[in-house]
Design an enzyme around this catalytic site. Sequence first.
Site, PDB file in Angstrom:
ATOM      1  N   GLY A 105      47.007  61.525  41.463  1.00  9.08           N
ATOM      2  CA  GLY A 105      46.733  60.154  41.082  1.00  9.08           C
ATOM      3  C   GLY A 105      47.025  59.181  42.208  1.00  9.08           C
ATOM      4  O   GLY A 105      47.163  59.559  43.380  1.00  9.08           O
ATOM      5  N   CYS A 106      47.141  57.899  41.832  1.00 10.68           N
ATOM      6  CA  CYS A 106      47.155  56.828  42.829  1.00 10.68           C
ATOM      7  C   CYS A 106      48.448  56.757  43.631  1.00 10.68           C
ATOM      8  O   CYS A 106      48.419  56.679  44.859  1.00 10.68           O
ATOM      9  CB  CYS A 106      46.873  55.500  42.146  1.00 10.68           C
ATOM     10  SG  CYS A 106      47.840  55.191  40.659  1.00 10.68           S
ATOM     11  N   TYR A 107      49.597  56.760  42.963  1.00 11.15           N
ATOM     12  CA  TYR A 107      50.852  56.637  43.702  1.00 11.15           C
ATOM     13  C   TYR A 107      51.074  57.812  44.657  1.00 11.15           C
ATOM     14  O   TYR A 107      51.405  57.604  45.831  1.00 11.15           O
ATOM     15  CB  TYR A 107      52.034  56.516  42.742  1.00 11.15           C
ATOM     16  CG  TYR A 107      52.284  55.129  42.215  1.00 11.15           C
ATOM     17  CD1 TYR A 107      52.290  54.018  43.055  1.00 11.15           C
ATOM     18  CD2 TYR A 107      52.522  54.914  40.861  1.00 11.15           C
ATOM     19  CE1 TYR A 107      52.522  52.745  42.568  1.00 11.15           C
ATOM     20  CE2 TYR A 107      52.765  53.641  40.358  1.00 11.15           C
ATOM     21  CZ  TYR A 107      52.775  52.557  41.220  1.00 11.15           C
ATOM     22  OH  TYR A 107      53.012  51.291  40.732  1.00 11.15           O
ATOM     23  N   ALA A 128      48.595  57.514  47.741  1.00 10.88           N
ATOM     24  CA  ALA A 128      48.984  56.482  48.702  1.00 10.88           C
ATOM     25  C   ALA A 128      50.230  56.888  49.479  1.00 10.88           C
ATOM     26  O   ALA A 128      50.317  56.687  50.697  1.00 10.88           O
ATOM     27  CB  ALA A 128      49.215  55.164  47.977  1.00 10.88           C
TER      28      ALA A 128
END
Length: 235
Positions: free
Chosen positions: A54-56, A59
């Site tokens: 996912g996103c966290y 990044a």
Amino acid sequence: MDLSAAFRLKDTAAYPRWYGFEHNARAALKEAVYGLTELNGEHIAKARLVANPGCYPTASVLSVLPFARAGVIDTTRALIIDAASGVSGAGRNPRRDLLFGEVAGDSRAYGAGNEHRHLPEIVRQVSAVAGPLDVIFTPHLLPVHRGILATIHVPVVRALTRAEAEGILLEAYDGEPCIRVLRGEIPRLKDVVYRNRLALGVVPVQGVARPMLTVFGALDNLVKGAAGQAVQNMN
């Protein structure tokens, strides 16, 4: 292509207790490939099961891994990640604390004290390359619809100039169409929203006794955060 967090860690003991595993899930863990395209593209192409992050984690891990591979991270000190997300990162379920009237004009931390559910995933991916290290991860809520900006303080074994640090990122992601390394700039959300892109910037930290870098990673949590990454993995 699994979009949940169920297959992202190989060791079930590392999962929070609330995940809950059946026997077939434990077996599937052994063949699942972690779906960071820029990290595991060769293995993803041959995989039967891809654990799409996912996103966290996207990044955070992609911002840090080039420095781990370059062998410059000082694992005797903690790596500190402060990541701020737009409200769409919390999903679509209606909640009072995520209403516009509650979020607008405000910003707050959550999952403080290293209790966010994606921390074990970030630690595993970074420590697999850098070696065992402490990671402190604190997410924040931004009063915007979409986007994540991760500010990551990376302890390093020697002082690096900005050009040297940017060179490490540029070499790591040369030819990667969905990662943009900025020179002499810090990324912002406007660089990435509505795009399948991770924008990276880095600066040396001044006025500290031991050398550190601050790495900035920005992405659209609704695109590169998961959905766009799944398309990359399928391609």
